[in-house]
Write a protein that holds these residues in place. Structure first.
Motif, PDB file in Angstrom:
ATOM      1  N   PRO A 167     -19.711  14.659  17.101  1.00 19.21           N
ATOM      2  CA  PRO A 167     -18.926  13.436  16.943  1.00 19.21           C
ATOM      3  C   PRO A 167     -18.306  13.371  15.547  1.00 19.21           C
ATOM      4  O   PRO A 167     -18.982  13.637  14.554  1.00 19.21           O
ATOM      5  N   VAL A 168     -17.034  13.028  15.524  1.00 12.62           N
ATOM      6  CA  VAL A 168     -16.343  12.979  14.232  1.00 12.62           C
ATOM      7  C   VAL A 168     -15.558  11.667  14.122  1.00 12.62           C
ATOM      8  O   VAL A 168     -14.884  11.266  15.071  1.00 12.62           O
ATOM      9  N   PHE A 169     -15.700  11.021  12.981  1.00 11.41           N
ATOM     10  CA  PHE A 169     -14.889   9.827  12.694  1.00 11.41           C
ATOM     11  C   PHE A 169     -13.613  10.259  11.965  1.00 11.41           C
ATOM     12  O   PHE A 169     -13.645  11.164  11.131  1.00 11.41           O
ATOM     13  N   PHE A 170     -12.512   9.607  12.301  1.00 12.64           N
ATOM     14  CA  PHE A 170     -11.244   9.877  11.611  1.00 12.64           C
ATOM     15  C   PHE A 170     -10.860   8.631  10.808  1.00 12.64           C
ATOM     16  O   PHE A 170     -10.051   7.811  11.267  1.00 12.64           O
ATOM     17  N   PRO A 171     -11.445   8.442   9.635  1.00 11.94           N
ATOM     18  CA  PRO A 171     -11.087   7.251   8.870  1.00 11.94           C
ATOM     19  C   PRO A 171      -9.647   7.354   8.368  1.00 11.94           C
ATOM     20  O   PRO A 171      -9.231   8.394   7.855  1.00 11.94           O
ATOM     21  N   GLY A 172      -8.912   6.269   8.518  1.00  7.86           N
ATOM     22  CA  GLY A 172      -7.508   6.266   8.112  1.00  7.86           C
ATOM     23  C   GLY A 172      -7.320   5.584   6.775  1.00  7.86           C
ATOM     24  O   GLY A 172      -8.282   5.103   6.161  1.00  7.86           O
ATOM     25  N   PRO A 173      -6.070   5.519   6.339  1.00  6.84           N
ATOM     26  CA  PRO A 173      -5.765   5.019   4.995  1.00  6.84           C
ATOM     27  C   PRO A 173      -6.346   3.641   4.692  1.00  6.84           C
ATOM     28  O   PRO A 173      -6.774   3.402   3.567  1.00  6.84           O
ATOM     29  N   THR A 174      -6.392   2.754   5.678  1.00  5.18           N
ATOM     30  CA  THR A 174      -6.768   1.383   5.311  1.00  5.18           C
ATOM     31  C   THR A 174      -8.246   1.252   4.955  1.00  5.18           C
ATOM     32  O   THR A 174      -8.649   0.232   4.410  1.00  5.18           O
ATOM     33  N   ILE A 175      -9.051   2.259   5.308  1.00  7.19           N
ATOM     34  CA  ILE A 175     -10.429   2.198   4.806  1.00  7.19           C
ATOM     35  C   ILE A 175     -10.756   3.335   3.847  1.00  7.19           C
ATOM     36  O   ILE A 175     -11.762   3.297   3.146  1.00  7.19           O
ATOM     37  N   LEU A 176      -9.904   4.356   3.811  1.00  9.16           N
ATOM     38  CA  LEU A 176     -10.183   5.451   2.861  1.00  9.16           C
ATOM     39  C   LEU A 176      -9.967   4.981   1.432  1.00  9.16           C
ATOM     40  O   LEU A 176     -10.561   5.488   0.499  1.00  9.16           O
TER      41      LEU A 176
END
Lengths: 289, 380, 224, 288, 203, 394
Positions: free
Chosen positions: E59-68
């Motif tokens: 399982p992999v999370f793809f965190p995007g700009p708004t939380i990175l």
């Protein structure tokens, strides 16, 4: 740019790709860097797909290194070679359509002024010669007539390069190019003169052959556009691909044209802009002393 | 300028007590803009739109808008409006006929860039020959641009739809432009009674940070952000990305349905929907049809009326269901090509039920008698 | 297919206030609690070009819009509409409903052709004439009030709205900045306003025109 | 043109409306007429529906009288007040989309050069300030950049008059007009100066207060366009309707402007000047 | 309107699958969620998410700009909550730091891009992917491409209205909801562990 | 070279003379057509994937095949300049694509309304946004109601043939309307294939402006008092009805084009296996893809026919009604998201439940044969519960 916009959320530092980490630690935001500091900071432009030897890519790199406030700069581009690198640029930038860049920039600048009345947001147009002098000329000039506080930079490679080498309004007279099979019939459009008549308070022609001077010109153009009026910079960027010379010869080509007199480095500053710049530059000198 | 208070859209639309005023369609546009909490508007003159944007200019002079100017051409205006929307403000503009065509390239661009711009299209004939008179031909060209399209029947609709368009357009799951279309002159220059909410109320401001795309202000992430990128390398993955992007615009139109239902009541209105003969129309043709339907019913003919309010998204299921039980669908239109009847035919199962016309164009009025004659023929 | 609705066509020349007359009548109707739509027909024309305007008044809802093709009242603002054919709706009584009324701005009965008279007789039409321009000059002090004189004549022939309602409508029309017209109409407004020292005077003079016009209407008597 | 096209078929000559008979008998096609001769010939502009006192209508009458060869002149216009009189002109006139006039004229001129290589067909653009300086500026300037052999005449009433009085790029700074409710924010667009730097070989700025000057400018511009390239004439044509002055004040307004913001100016290239001098000498010779 | 029968299932669905919205799938109302195209109560969806993540191989999370990026108030808190959830389900993160199409290729080992997300999914053999902190438009563009070309099970934790093209989507996701989801996941993990242990004890 | 060409009857050039096969791109096919078209003038503006065609047309100008040619400043200006050139009474050609089409949008109804037989090649590509230079033909949806004739070329051979025929059809005095020859960018413009060409020393007869249904704009044609595109905008019934009648005349002119299309193009559509119960109906490149799909279907024992639509305007309404009279399934593959061709066909025939709009590909994606085959297979098992018309993709 708000403080902290460029801070990695705690816990995600490790997974952030290296180029972003570099931008955070050694990027140019909020720092006084310029063309002469190239090599000492992480540049705003990442690798790009322009041809080897492309003078536009060189010019772009220099422009981006010269932004007085990259953290509060938004760039509007247009279709063409110049736009190909833009998705890799680390400031907000808009592509929109071919030729409408100065109209988009007008709306954008006014919107940002409404939303951030206490902040300077520099809106910078960077487009090629076809976009600026042919298809978009009306919108370019009307933004000048209206005295929009934006800077327009033309990367003049004297040809529609991205569509395969067609003659443009900025091509030299006589040049045999696609769509001008018998040679271009009329001279290079005198856009610097037109810009001056149309209300630009600062007009300069320059080339990447003179990097520091280019940096200064871009910086001045952006500064005057904050307070005094529209500014225009025309950067001569000969295209090795479409004019069929070796990519290593770009700078030599610029010098040849300079010798011929068909390319000249020039600067026009309105008296008001002159006074404004003298104030700013004087203050800076005093500070340095 | 009246001091205005921000209220919930639902309150402004459905609860606030309304006052009836006698006004033209152009004035109705301005009344909507006055209550829309708009930041900026950009104008360019073209008949029959000019009066609307003059009045919006007056609102600016009074302080209801923060920015307003005349652009140099419709294409430039639509481009400047796009720039403003990318900068995160609520914007409004209007055009019509040749102006729509001059700016045409910008409309798919607005949709593709997810800009919740609201534009009033005060329709007129397109050249050649030159005419400034009402005609809805330009709507045929606009159907596949990706923008939402509402068609106002009268000044009341125009007022309501312009205001509601902002709310629908700005939903995070929609966030595409809305065109509010009204037939030039028949609506813009006709004076009639319009019920409007108090002038001291306005919509909540637009918050660009709820947008499904980053705003171009160097105040939000990511900083390395291009609006909008070339997804055009010659390889499969970039074609697929482009295709997926286009599907997303279409999906946004689909998602708009529930918001249209909520704010506009529905995508279409019906009267006597159970009747075997239905007149199905949009815009001014609805008004003409109302007279014809009323006259026919006085004659004892069983006929109903379907008013299409939203053309994009198109109420295809609703139309299909209505068509199933009807014997004939009469589609009167103000254009030469009959784009509405084509739309209807392409969603109903039995196209032979669809009766094209009457169609008038070039500025001609559509006498209700023509529609009535068509209804009578269905019973002959 | 019509029901107790009054459909009015006004024909005149650009600059005569045809659009304004329609507007004032419409506002007066609304102020009287009636339903009304007002439709100026408007091209890219200039002064003295043929112009028409349409008013629909009824007790119940009115939906249709556009030209009034089948009027029951026709107001002719200038004799040239008939004598020189300065109108694109030909003949001038085209579409008139049975028993309809026509009011013509003329000093004396115009010579109508026999076949025209025959058709008017066939329609059982009532035709009136009123020297509206003369009344406007005499009672109002300006030919620009011709349109108001026509409205005065209309009220005398058919009391669609009260004089009070007309007064309120004139006050609203010239009193505030609310009215939206095409550019040229707006300019003429300013000219008209410049002829009076203040609004009260403008209203008073125009109401005098309404009254005087009402007293100057004559009916044509065409024998059978 | 061949005079045949205004020679009625003998059998039908009597059928022609009077105005055509006048045109055939007293029109300007066969011998040279000028502004000075107004009133002595049947003008090519017939009655028109312009407002009383319209400066545009006056300018059109003047320029129509000044055409060096109306028989071979084609006018390309654009939507706006100017078309009211031009559609009545007794020569070929076209207007299509707003602002495209100089591009249409470019194509037309080139095609006429192909089809009639030995005849000067004068293609003259007559359009308003909105059409030339705002929406059509790109196309205007590019026809000049390309040195198209056409004459561009701007009838500058400093407003979008036909759509109801909106501010145009040629409106004066500060002027309150529709769409500029707080006054225009920027100066008049310097189209005349732009013409100089954009390749026009001749330019003149005139007002309707000086009819002979208008006539000369139009004639010079057209003659020079035949030989050398693009030419430009900018005529101030005050608008009583939208600027709200009395129609009898038009010339007074224009005269004032001529002293004030609309001074007469003319420029021409050296070769253009030499050519005009030669023409003048030749005509003097002929007269002598 | 009748609910759509269209199922939003892991792919590869094909060359150019339609947007689920165009097949009649509608976004959930507040308090609801979508599982494979059907509206369910949010709690149920949370459980399904937890099941999927716990059962996943990679399982992999793809965190995007708004939380990175800690760019606005609350961003860092939300990031922390996401990290907590990742820890609870044993997932790792591959970031989506921006949306530009990167050519000729991204480094699929270290990032994911909405214009060509499959490169990362294929390269890392990701069987469950979680979108969080990505602007809705770009998430939707990516989700359709993933469904078309991979068998990855996609989950979208959306701060706004949700995503039809994810197999499971939650809407209005804030710190509290992330924490609740983490609790659900922990409880489920514990229950599974107990079950495993229990069965072990019994056997 | 150019001087050695001789004018021949269109019929002879089209079918009376032996052809030689060459292996060329679609762009080259355009130039081969223009070379034989006896065009007076062309005006160009660069845009991918059209540029190569107009470069080659420029080369023809340099070689003397055309009498004038230049690069305009933008597409709107080019279409306006072509309009001016055509007013002047000559034969003109231009080409554009996607965003260029949209930039010039206002001029197309102007051409039609002014009754100008301009031929323009549209090398269809994606329209913004996001920008794409790749093939898809959504721009055709936007042009359907401009009044232009619209022919859709399947391949380079069609492109060559249709451009030449477009001039002949467009210039008929009873038609005299602009003709757009559409082709899918890249799939045709940049693809090299065998094209059969007649000798290049032949050309069409010159355009004769005196036969036009409107006076030529040259001060040599009576009446001298002529306004092309007059203002039919007085506010009165007479001018509305004049305007309406003018519009009807544009529609009527397109109707009259039908017989010329039948004569010179062999029909508005082509039907293969007219007695099949299943049809693939398509235009442009989708026809080629369908041909391949047919082979697969037939190999699986599914009998299917093909309807190739060549003329989109005028639309072959009657022909399609006739061709599908006994059809039970009509699958319409398209290269655009809007599905305009399926919409047209659905609106043209009765019981349009028979029509399945798809597959639809866009953004530059190729249309694999398998997708079309699957669409047919799925439709054959269709239970009625699915809503195929809703499907934007497969």
């Amino acid at each position: 740019m708000i403080k902290g916009l460029f801070r990695i959320s705690p816990g995600f530092e490790d997974v952030m790709p290296a180029e972003y980490k570099e931008l955070v630690t050694t990027g140019p935001y909020g720092r006084e860097v310029g063309v002469s500091d190239l090599g000492t900071f992480k540049e705003l432009i990442e690798e790009h797909p322009l041809c080897a030897g492309c003078a536009e890519s060189l010019a772009l790199r220099l422009i981006l290194a010269s932004l007085p406030n990259p953290e509060d700069t938004v760039i509007v581009g247009s279709t063409g070679c110049s736009s190909l690198a833009f998705s890799q640029v680390a400031v907000h930038n808009i592509h929109s359509l071919f030729g409408n860049q100065n109209a988009v920039a007008t709306g954008l600048k006014r919107a940002l002024r409404l939303r951030f009345p206490d902040k300077v947001k520099d809106v910078l147009v960077i487009a090629g010669d076809g976009a600026t002098v042919d298809i978009g000329l009306d919108m370019v000039m009307q933004s000048w007539f209206r005295r929009e506080l934006i800077t327009t930079i033309m990367l003049d490679n004297e040809v529609y390069a991205n569509t395969g080498g067609q003659e443009s309004g900025m091509s030299p007279q006589g040049a045999v190019l696609n769509m001008a099979p018998l040679g271009k019939k009329f001279p290079k459009v005198a856009l610097p003169e037109i810009a001056r008549e149309a209300g630009c308070v600062y007009v300069a022609t320059i080339s990447p052959d003179l990097p520091r001077r280019l940096g200064k010109v871009v910086r001045r153009a952006i500064l005057v556009a904050r307070e005094i009026g529209p500014s225009y910079v025309q950067i001569f960027c000969p295209c090795p691909t479409n004019f069929k010379f070796r990519s290593a010869e770009v700078l030599q080509k610029i010098r040849e044209r300079q010798k011929e007199g068909t390319f000249q480095v020039r600067e026009y500053v309105s008296p008001e802009a002159e006074a404004y710049l003298a104030g700013l530059e004087g203050a800076k000198q005093r500070e340095e002393q | 300028m009246t001091t205005q208070q921000v209220v919930a859209p639902e309150y402004l639309f459905f609860e606030a007590e309304r006052e009836r005023q006698f006004m033209t369609g152009s004035e109705a546009v301005a009344e909507a803009v006055k209550r829309a909490n708009i930041d900026m508007a950009i104008s360019y003159p073209i008949t029959p739109q000019s009066e609307s944007m003059h009045l919006v200019g007056d609102l600016y002079a009074k302080g209801y808008l923060k920015e307003y100017f005349r652009g140099e051409s419709e294409f430039a205006v639509m481009a400047a409006v796009a720039g403003a929307a990318m900068g995160g403000v609520r914007v409004f503009t209007a055009t019509g006929g040749p102006g729509t065509l001059r700016a045409f390239e910008m409309f798919p661009t607005w949709a593709g860039a997810r800009l919740p711009i609201v534009c009033a299209f005060l329709t007129r004939a397109v050249n050649a020959p030159l005419s400034i008179q009402p005609d809805t031909l330009e709507m045929a060209f606009m159907l596949d641009t990706g923008i939402l399209m509402f068609h106002a029947e009268n000044a009341q609709d125009l007022y309501d739809m312009v205001l509601k368009a902002f709310v629908v357009a700005e939903q995070t799951d929609v966030h595409i432009p809305v065109g509010v279309f009204a037939d030039g002159f028949f609506v813009t220059h006709t004076r009639e009674q319009v019920a409007v909410a108090p002038a001291d109320l306005k919509l909540p401001p637009y918050n660009p940070y709820y947008a499904p795309v980053p705003v171009m202000d160097m105040e939000n992430v990511p900083v390395r952000q291009m609006r909008d990128p070339f997804v055009m390398k010659s390889n499969f993955i970039s074609y697929a990305a482009h295709a997926s992007w286009q599907q997303e615009i279409l999906a946004a139109q689909e998602r708009a349905r529930k918001h249209v239902r909520r704010y506009l009541g529905d995508l279409l209105d019906t009267e006597h929907a159970e009747a075997p003969v239905l007149v199905m129309a949009a815009g001014t043709a609805v008004s003409q049809s109302r007279e014809a339907v009323a006259a026919a019913r006085r004659e004892g003919l069983e006929v109903g009326l379907v008013k299409l309010k939203s053309l994009r998204p198109f109420p295809r299921e609703e139309v299909r269901v209505l068509a199933r039980q009807a014997r004939a669908l009469i589609v009167p239109e103000f254009n030469r090509v009959g784009w509405l009847s084509r739309e209807i035919k392409s969603v109903v199962e039995d196209t032979t039920k669809v009766i094209d016309g009457p169609r008038v164009f070039g500025g001609m009025t559509m006498p209700p008698e023509l529609i009535l004659a068509q209804i009578r023929r269905c019973y002959a | 297919m019509r029901n107790s609705k009054t459909f009015i066509r006004m024909s005149g020349l650009g600059g005569q206030g045809v659009v304004t007359a329609a507007h004032i009548l419409g506002v007066a109707a609304v102020k009287s609690g009636l339903k009304c739509t007002v439709n100026p027909f408007f091209g890219a024309e200039k002064r003295l070009a043929p112009t028409e305007s349409y008013v629909r008044i009824a007790a119940e809802d009115i939906w249709e819009r556009g030209e009034v093709l089948f009027p029951n009242i026709i107001l002719i603002f200038h004799p040239h509409v008939i004598t020189l054919g300065k109108c694109y709706t030909m003949p001038f009584f085209a579409g008139l409903q049975q028993g309809g009324k026509i009011i013509i701005n003329a000093d004396r009965p115009l010579d109508l052709r026999e076949e025209e008279l025959a058709r008017l007789r066939g329609l059982d039409a009532e035709v009136y004439y009123v020297p509206a321009t003369q009344v406007a000059v005499e009672a109002g002090g300006t030919a620009l009030s011709t349109n108001i004189a026509i409205l005065g004549a209309l009220l005398a022939v058919e009391e669609l709205v009260s004089q009070e309602a007309i007064r309120d409508a004139i006050a609203e029309r010239f009193g505030g900045g609310k009215f939206v017209a095409s550019g040229t109409t707006a300019v003429l407004d300013d000219v008209l306003k410049s002829k009076f020292d203040r609004l009260a005077q403008l209203i008073e003079k125009n109401m005098a025109v309404v009254a005087a016009a009402g007293g100057s209407v004559s009916q044509y008597h065409f024998g059978v | 043109m061949s005079t045949k096209i205004i020679t009625p078929v003998a059998e039908f000559a009597e059928l022609l409306p009077q105005e055509y008979k006048d045109l055939v008998a007293h029109g300007p096609y066969n011998e040279r007429r000028s502004v000075r001769d107004l009133g002595t010939f049947k003008e090519i502009v017939d009655e028109h529906p312009h407002c009383a006192g319209c400066g545009v209508a006056l300018a059109i009458r003047l320029l129509a009288a000044a055409l060096p060869s109306p028989a071979d002149t084609l006018i390309v216009g654009t939507p706006g007040c100017s078309f009211f009189a031009l559609v009545q002109a007794a020569l070929n006139y076209s207007n299509t989309a707003f602002g495209n006039q100089n591009a249409v004229a470019s194509g037309l001129k080139r095609m006429l050069q192909i089809r009639f290589p030995h005849i000067h067909k004068d293609v003259v653009v007559v359009a308003g300030d909105g059409g030339i300086a705002d929406i059509g500026l790109d196309l205007t300037l590019h026809s000049w950049f390309r040195r198209e052999k056409i004459t561009t005449i701007m009838l500058d009433n400093e407003v979008y008059a036909n759509t109801g009085g909106q501010e145009s790029g040629m409106s004066r700074q500060g002027k309150v007009l529709n769409m500029a409710p707080q006054g225009k924010r920027f100066p008049k667009i310097p189209v005349f100066e732009l013409a100089k730097v954009s390749g026009c070989v001749y330019g003149a700025r005139v007002t309707v207060a000086s009819p002979h000057r208008v006539g000369r400018a139009v004639r010079n511009a057209i003659l020079l366009a035949r030989e050398f390239g693009s030419t430009y004439v900018q005529i101030y044509t005050p608008c009583p309707t939208n600027m709200k002055f009395s129609p009898d004040q038009t010339l007074k307004v224009a005269r004032k402007a001529e002293k004030d913001h609309y001074t007469h100016e003319e420029f021409m290239s050296a070769e253009a000047a030499a050519y005009l001098a030669r023409l003048k000498a030749e005509s003097k010779e002929m007269r002598e | 309107m009748a609910a759509s029968e269209y199922r939003v299932l892991p792919g590869p669905e094909g060359y150019l699958p339609p947007a689920a919205a165009s097949m009649g799938v509608e976004l959930p109302q507040r308090g609801e969620a979508l599982v494979e195209g059907r509206v369910v109560p949010e709690e149920e969806a949370m459980l399904r998410i937890a099941e999927r993540l716990l059962a996943a191989r990679n399982p992999v999370f793809f965190p995007g700009p708004t939380i990175l990026w800690a760019w606005k108030e609350g961003a860092a808190e939300k990031a922390r909550a996401v990290l907590g959830l990742m820890e609870a389900v044993g997932a790792r993160a591959i970031p989506m730091p921006d949306y530009r199409p990167k050519y000729p290729m991204i480094n699929p080992a270290v990032e994911i891009n909405p214009n060509h997300p499959n490169l990362t999914i294929w390269h890392n053999r990701i069987d469950v992917g979680v979108f969080v902190g990505v602007h809705c438009h770009y998430a939707n563009v990516a989700l359709k491409i993933i469904r078309g070309g991979t068998d990855c099970y996609t989950i979208a934790l959306c701060g706004e209205m949700g995503h039809e093209d994810a197999m499971i989507t939650l809407r209005d996701v804030d710190v509290a909801k992330l924490e609740r989801l983490t609790e659900v996941a922990r409880a489920l993990a514990t229950a599974r562990l107990l079950r495993v242990e229990g069965s072990g004890a019994g056997g | 070279m150019a001087g050695l060409q001789r004018e021949v009857d269109p019929e002879y050039l089209f079918s009376g003379v032996p052809r030689r096969q060459v292996f060329i791109t679609g762009s080259e096919a355009v130039a081969e057509a223009v070379k034989r078209a006896n065009a007076d003038m062309a005006i160009a503006y660069p845009i991918t994937p059209q540029s190569e065609s107009m470069h080659l047309v420029g080369d023809l100008f340099a070689q003397g095949y055309l009498k004038d040619y230049y690069r305009g400043e933008n597409e709107f200006a080019v279409m306006a300049a072509v309009h001016g050139a055509s007013l002047g009474g000559g034969r003109v050609f231009t080409a554009t694509s996607g965003p260029g089409t949209l930039r010039a949008m206002e001029m197309f109804p102007v051409w039609a309304g002014s009754r100008q037989p301009i031929v323009c090649a549209f090398m269809c590509r994606g329209v913004s946004l996001p920008p794409s230079i790749q093939p898809e033909n959504i721009e055709m949806a936007m042009l359907l109601d401009t009044g232009m004739l619209m022919f859709h070329a399947e391949d380079a051979q069609d492109l060559y043939d249709l451009i030449l025929r477009a001039f002949v059809i467009a210039e008929q005095p009873d038609v005299h309307l602009p003709a757009g020859v559409f082709v899918d960018g890249f799939f045709v413009t940049h693809t090299r294939s065998a094209v059969a060409l007649p000798p290049d020393d032949l050309k069409l007869p010159a355009y004769d402006p005196r036969r036009a249904p409107v006076p030529t704009f040259d001060m040599e044609t009576p009446p001298i008092r002529i306004v092309r595109d007059p203002l039919l905008n007085k506010s009165n019934f007479i001018s509305y009805s004049a305007n309406a009648s003018w519009h009807q005349e544009i529609v009527a002119a397109a109707e009259r084009a039908r017989k010329h299309i039948r004569r010179y193009m062999g029909g508005l559509l082509e039907v293969e296996d007219p007695y099949a119960k299943i049809f693939l109906a398509a235009s442009g490149t989708a026809v080629s893809q369908s041909r391949e799909a047919l082979k697969v279907l037939r190999s699986e024992g599914i009998r299917a026919g093909l309807i190739k639509i060549k003329s989109v305007r005028p639309f072959p309404t009657e022909e399609i009604v006739a061709a599908t009279a006994h059809a039970e399934l009509i699958v319409v593959p398209e290269f655009n998201i809007g599905g305009w061709l399926a919409r047209e066909i659905k609106a043209a025939i009765d019981n349009n439940r028979r029509v399945v709009g798809g597959p639809r590909l866009f953004g530059g994606m190729t249309m694999p044969t398998e997708l079309i085959v699957n669409e047919v297979r799925n439709a054959l098992d269709w239970s009625g519960a699915k809503r195929p018309d809703l499907r934007a993709g497969i």
